[in-house]
Design a protein around this motif. Structure first.
Motif, short mmCIF file in Angstrom:
data_model
loop_
_atom_site.label_atom_id
_atom_site.label_comp_id
_atom_site.label_asym_id
_atom_site.label_seq_id
_atom_site.Cartn_x
_atom_site.Cartn_y
_atom_site.Cartn_z
N ILE A 16 0.87 -1.17 0.00
CA ILE A 16 0.00 0.00 0.00
C ILE A 16 0.91 1.23 0.00
O ILE A 16 1.86 1.31 0.78
N SER A 67 0.59 -6.55 4.43
CA SER A 67 0.89 -5.37 3.62
C SER A 67 1.98 -4.49 4.22
O SER A 67 2.00 -4.24 5.43
N ARG A 82 -2.92 -0.46 -4.30
CA ARG A 82 -3.68 0.38 -3.37
C ARG A 82 -2.81 1.53 -2.89
O ARG A 82 -1.61 1.38 -2.66
N ARG A 146 -9.48 1.44 -4.89
CA ARG A 146 -8.06 1.14 -4.71
C ARG A 146 -7.24 2.36 -4.28
O ARG A 146 -6.14 2.22 -3.74
N LEU A 170 -7.76 1.30 5.05
CA LEU A 170 -6.73 0.29 5.27
C LEU A 170 -7.29 -1.00 5.85
O LEU A 170 -6.57 -2.00 5.97
#
Length: 219
Positions: A16, A67, A82, A146, A170
């Motif tokens: 991310i 992530s 993302r 996204r 998130l």
């Protein structure tokens, strides 16, 4: 390009990104996110390790499930999935960038010269602000689930609510008290104290400036 390949190698689909044009407030946002996701007090060293810039992400820890959070100033590209995109009033961006480049002695012409060079995309390696911003807004429009766009003025003026929105994006939740603590630990005064701890400031000036909304009115 070979440089782009080097910066983007070993990215994962689960990564991310915390994205922005330079001087849009992403350092402050990373400090806030670090405190919310680790429940630890932030410092420049810990934040740069846990939410590193693109190209320095290889050892980054996974802060949310599987992530990593990776900071980038690049325009949107196909390697990015993302992302949180932070956008700031271009008038405040150009003033902040001018002061920083003067601080680091990267620019010695007038402010008007700088504005002309800024608009032409010639003051840093990230190109024209308009093209950069449009690349991210177009990506957001193509995949709104996204990419979360955050305006700096909203983050500054409604910090608690905006951070709760980011946490929801998130896929995690934090308590109100934890949000308030992160905000209290990341004021301009606190950030400057943390900056002094690593001797980052030069010539009694600060990388961390006022973070104003509408500071361009003071010109």
């Amino acid at each position: 390009s070979s440089l782009s390949w080097l910066y983007h190698r070993e990215l994962n689909s689960s990564d991310i990104f915390v994205a922005s044009y330079p001087r849009a407030g992403s350092t402050w946002l990373r400090f806030l996110l670090y405190e919310l996701l680790t429940e630890e007090t932030s410092s420049f060293e810990t934040v740069n390790y846990a939410i590193p810039g693109i190209g320095r992400h290889f050892a980054a820890p996974k802060l949310i499930d599987d992530s990593r959070l990776i900071q980038t100033h690049e325009p949107h590209c196909k390697e990015y999935g993302r992302a949180i995109y932070l956008v700031r009033d271009v008038r405040d961006v150009v003033i902040s960038e001018f002061h920083l480049q003067q601080l680091w002695r990267l620019y010695d012409r007038t402010f008007q010269n700088f504005v002309d060079d800024f608009l032409a995309g010639q003051v840093n390696r990230y190109g024209c602000w308009v093209n950069h911003t449009n690349s991210w807004l177009n990506a957001r429009d193509s995949a709104p689930d996204r990419i979360l766009m955050i305006r700096f003025d909203e983050l500054r003026q409604s910090t608690h609510v905006t951070l709760a929105d980011i946490m929801a994006f998130l896929g995690t939740t934090v308590g109100d008290a934890q949000i308030e603590q992160a905000i209290a630990h990341s004021t301009t005064t606190k950030m400057r104290e943390k900056e002094k701890a690593i001797n980052f400031a030069a010539a009694n000036q600060n990388f961390v400036r006022e973070g104003q909304v509408g500071g361009w009115h003071d010109l």
